[in-house]
Design a protein around this motif. Structure first.
Motif, PDB file in Angstrom:
ATOM      1  N   ALA A   1       4.876  -4.339   7.623  1.00 12.80           N
ATOM      2  CA  ALA A   1       6.329  -4.289   7.422  1.00 12.80           C
ATOM      3  C   ALA A   1       6.769  -3.012   6.724  1.00 12.80           C
ATOM      4  O   ALA A   1       5.955  -2.281   6.161  1.00 12.80           O
ATOM      5  N   HIS A   2       8.077  -2.780   6.745  1.00 16.20           N
ATOM      6  CA  HIS A   2       8.760  -1.597   6.198  1.00 16.20           C
ATOM      7  C   HIS A   2       8.395  -0.329   6.967  1.00 16.20           C
ATOM      8  O   HIS A   2       8.481   0.772   6.432  1.00 16.20           O
ATOM      9  N   LEU A   3       7.992  -0.468   8.231  1.00 17.69           N
ATOM     10  CA  LEU A   3       7.581   0.698   9.008  1.00 17.69           C
ATOM     11  C   LEU A   3       8.752   1.652   9.229  1.00 17.69           C
ATOM     12  O   LEU A   3       9.888   1.228   9.461  1.00 17.69           O
ATOM     13  N   GLN A   4       8.457   2.929   9.210  1.00 13.23           N
ATOM     14  CA  GLN A   4       9.442   3.949   9.561  1.00 13.23           C
ATOM     15  C   GLN A   4       9.723   3.898  11.058  1.00 13.23           C
ATOM     16  O   GLN A   4      10.834   4.169  11.512  1.00 13.23           O
TER      17      GLN A   4
ATOM     18  N   ILE B   1       0.870  -1.173   0.000  1.00 13.88           N
ATOM     19  CA  ILE B   1       0.000   0.000   0.000  1.00 13.88           C
ATOM     20  C   ILE B   1       0.905   1.221   0.000  1.00 13.88           C
ATOM     21  O   ILE B   1       1.559   1.529   0.996  1.00 13.88           O
ATOM     22  N   MET B   2       0.952   1.894  -1.143  1.00 10.72           N
ATOM     23  CA  MET B   2       1.835   3.037  -1.313  1.00 10.72           C
ATOM     24  C   MET B   2       1.271   4.245  -0.564  1.00 10.72           C
ATOM     25  O   MET B   2       0.063   4.508  -0.598  1.00 10.72           O
ATOM     26  N   ALA B   3       2.155   4.998   0.098  1.00 12.04           N
ATOM     27  CA  ALA B   3       1.752   6.203   0.830  1.00 12.04           C
ATOM     28  C   ALA B   3       3.007   6.983   1.191  1.00 12.04           C
ATOM     29  O   ALA B   3       4.102   6.408   1.268  1.00 12.04           O
ATOM     30  N   PRO B   4       2.878   8.290   1.432  1.00 14.55           N
ATOM     31  CA  PRO B   4       4.057   9.069   1.834  1.00 14.55           C
ATOM     32  C   PRO B   4       4.652   8.556   3.149  1.00 14.55           C
ATOM     33  O   PRO B   4       3.930   8.094   4.038  1.00 14.55           O
ATOM     34  N   ALA B   5       5.959   8.630   3.242  1.00 11.28           N
ATOM     35  CA  ALA B   5       6.626   8.250   4.489  1.00 11.28           C
ATOM     36  C   ALA B   5       6.060   9.067   5.638  1.00 11.28           C
ATOM     37  O   ALA B   5       5.809  10.264   5.502  1.00 11.28           O
ATOM     38  N   GLY B   6       5.829   8.399   6.748  1.00 10.56           N
ATOM     39  CA  GLY B   6       5.287   9.065   7.928  1.00 10.56           C
ATOM     40  C   GLY B   6       3.778   9.004   8.032  1.00 10.56           C
ATOM     41  O   GLY B   6       3.209   9.403   9.051  1.00 10.56           O
ATOM     42  N   THR B   7       3.102   8.483   6.994  1.00 13.82           N
ATOM     43  CA  THR B   7       1.643   8.338   7.068  1.00 13.82           C
ATOM     44  C   THR B   7       1.297   7.326   8.160  1.00 13.82           C
ATOM     45  O   THR B   7       1.898   6.252   8.223  1.00 13.82           O
TER      46      THR B   7
ATOM     47  N   GLY C   1      14.121  -2.064   5.736  1.00  9.55           N
ATOM     48  CA  GLY C   1      14.339  -3.382   5.141  1.00  9.55           C
ATOM     49  C   GLY C   1      14.751  -3.231   3.689  1.00  9.55           C
ATOM     50  O   GLY C   1      15.540  -2.369   3.338  1.00  9.55           O
ATOM     51  N   ASN C   2      14.168  -4.067   2.823  1.00 10.27           N
ATOM     52  CA  ASN C   2      14.565  -4.035   1.416  1.00 10.27           C
ATOM     53  C   ASN C   2      13.654  -3.162   0.562  1.00 10.27           C
ATOM     54  O   ASN C   2      13.669  -3.249  -0.660  1.00 10.27           O
ATOM     55  N   ALA C   3      12.855  -2.310   1.176  1.00  8.73           N
ATOM     56  CA  ALA C   3      11.963  -1.435   0.419  1.00  8.73           C
ATOM     57  C   ALA C   3      12.764  -0.344  -0.287  1.00  8.73           C
ATOM     58  O   ALA C   3      13.788   0.114   0.214  1.00  8.73           O
ATOM     59  N   ASN C   4      12.262   0.077  -1.437  1.00 10.37           N
ATOM     60  CA  ASN C   4      12.883   1.158  -2.197  1.00 10.37           C
ATOM     61  C   ASN C   4      12.680   2.471  -1.441  1.00 10.37           C
ATOM     62  O   ASN C   4      11.541   2.855  -1.186  1.00 10.37           O
ATOM     63  N   PRO C   5      13.742   3.178  -1.092  1.00 12.26           N
ATOM     64  CA  PRO C   5      13.588   4.435  -0.350  1.00 12.26           C
ATOM     65  C   PRO C   5      12.759   5.475  -1.096  1.00 12.26           C
ATOM     66  O   PRO C   5      12.194   6.378  -0.484  1.00 12.26           O
ATOM     67  N   ASP C   6      12.699   5.356  -2.422  1.00 10.62           N
ATOM     68  CA  ASP C   6      11.919   6.296  -3.224  1.00 10.62           C
ATOM     69  C   ASP C   6      10.454   5.894  -3.341  1.00 10.62           C
ATOM     70  O   ASP C   6       9.671   6.608  -3.969  1.00 10.62           O
ATOM     71  N   ALA C   7      10.085   4.759  -2.756  1.00 12.05           N
ATOM     72  CA  ALA C   7       8.705   4.283  -2.856  1.00 12.05           C
ATOM     73  C   ALA C   7       8.236   3.744  -1.508  1.00 12.05           C
ATOM     74  O   ALA C   7       7.995   2.543  -1.347  1.00 12.05           O
ATOM     75  N   PRO C   8       8.119   4.609  -0.491  1.00  8.25           N
ATOM     76  CA  PRO C   8       7.669   4.118   0.818  1.00  8.25           C
ATOM     77  C   PRO C   8       6.293   3.481   0.709  1.00  8.25           C
ATOM     78  O   PRO C   8       5.443   3.933  -0.071  1.00  8.25           O
ATOM     79  N   HIS C   9       6.098   2.439   1.481  1.00  8.51           N
ATOM     80  CA  HIS C   9       4.812   1.734   1.442  1.00  8.51           C
ATOM     81  C   HIS C   9       4.684   0.829   2.661  1.00  8.51           C
ATOM     82  O   HIS C   9       5.669   0.547   3.348  1.00  8.51           O
ATOM     83  N   LEU C  10       3.462   0.397   2.894  1.00  6.67           N
ATOM     84  CA  LEU C  10       3.204  -0.632   3.905  1.00  6.67           C
ATOM     85  C   LEU C  10       3.066  -1.967   3.196  1.00  6.67           C
ATOM     86  O   LEU C  10       2.255  -2.113   2.284  1.00  6.67           O
ATOM     87  N   HIS C  11       3.863  -2.929   3.598  1.00  8.07           N
ATOM     88  CA  HIS C  11       3.709  -4.320   3.162  1.00  8.07           C
ATOM     89  C   HIS C  11       2.775  -4.958   4.193  1.00  8.07           C
ATOM     90  O   HIS C  11       3.118  -5.048   5.375  1.00  8.07           O
ATOM     91  N   PHE C  12       1.585  -5.363   3.756  1.00 10.46           N
ATOM     92  CA  PHE C  12       0.591  -5.902   4.688  1.00 10.46           C
ATOM     93  C   PHE C  12       0.225  -7.321   4.280  1.00 10.46           C
ATOM     94  O   PHE C  12      -0.103  -7.589   3.124  1.00 10.46           O
ATOM     95  N   ALA C  13       0.280  -8.224   5.249  1.00  8.90           N
ATOM     96  CA  ALA C  13      -0.026  -9.631   5.002  1.00  8.90           C
ATOM     97  C   ALA C  13      -0.938 -10.172   6.092  1.00  8.90           C
ATOM     98  O   ALA C  13      -0.978  -9.644   7.210  1.00  8.90           O
TER      99      ALA C  13
END
Length: 199
Positions: free
Chosen positions: A132-135, A89-95, A160-172
């Motif tokens: 995952a990939h939480l700030q 789920i793509m969103a700005p960092a800090g959301t 983790g291995n997330a692209n710094p230019d594409a912050p997002h929540l990995h949800f499972a």
């Protein structure tokens, strides 16, 4: 497919021996001062989210994101022949990231692929929700803490291995076996649940 102790998706499930548990040393962040989501500060600080139309449907875990914005990436391929077994789920960092349902913080964990992560069990301890990939975590978040649906638990990031230019929540979502192990379960596609399409 059961979640093995080795990485099964882009946000590694983190078996106990893979990395140290994250506890009080985890990054704790205050609510962001600048909010790009258009949601008022009072609702963010209080962890209040708009009610879903169907109480059985999981709450969208990223504040300000609508069901129409979701993309089903559950079966997407990942490196090493892996399947995603989650949605991004793509969103700005800090959301703010919200608890999708009532439950308990089962594990705070730092993994190579998933970065700063949180595992939540439902009250029946039959399902695990994986963020995952939480700030960082919201202030006061701790293992074994009770969570309420809509409570702010952390913030979107690119750890983790997330692209710094594409912050997002990995949800499972994982269906737990009788052992109720936070790192082990059968992946369930979150997309229909978050869209309200679950039957």
């Amino acid at each position: 497919m059961p979640l093995p102790t080795q990485p099964a998706n882009d946000a590694d499930a983190g078996a106990p021996a893979a990395a140290p548990a994250v506890g009080s040393n985890a990054p704790m962040l205050p609510p962001p001062a600048v909010r790009a989501t258009g949601v008022g500060p009072a609702s963010i600080d209080a962890g209040i989210a708009a009610p879903a139309t169907n109480a059985a449907t999981l709450l969208l875990p990223v504040q300000g994101i609508t069901a129409e914005q979701l993309q089903d990436t559950f079966t997407d391929a990942r490196s090493g022949g892996r399947v995603h077994d989650a949605i991004d789920i793509m969103a700005p960092a800090g959301t703010p990231v919200l608890a999708v349902a009532d439950g308990t913080v089962e594990k705070l964990f730092d993994s190579k692929l998933g970065g700063t992560t949180l595992y939540q069990f439902n009250p029946q301890r039959t399902l695990a929700y994986y963020y995952a990939h939480l700030q960082g975590y919201a202030p006061g978040i701790a293992e074994k803490q009770s969570l309420k649906r809509g409570q702010v638990i952390g913030y979107v990031g690119a750890t983790g291995n997330a692209n710094p230019d594409a912050p997002h929540l990995h949800f499972a979502i994982f269906e737990l076996g009788p052992e109720q192990q936070w790192w082990k379960g059968t992946a369930i596609n979150p997309y229909p649940q978050l869209r309200g399409d679950a039957r």
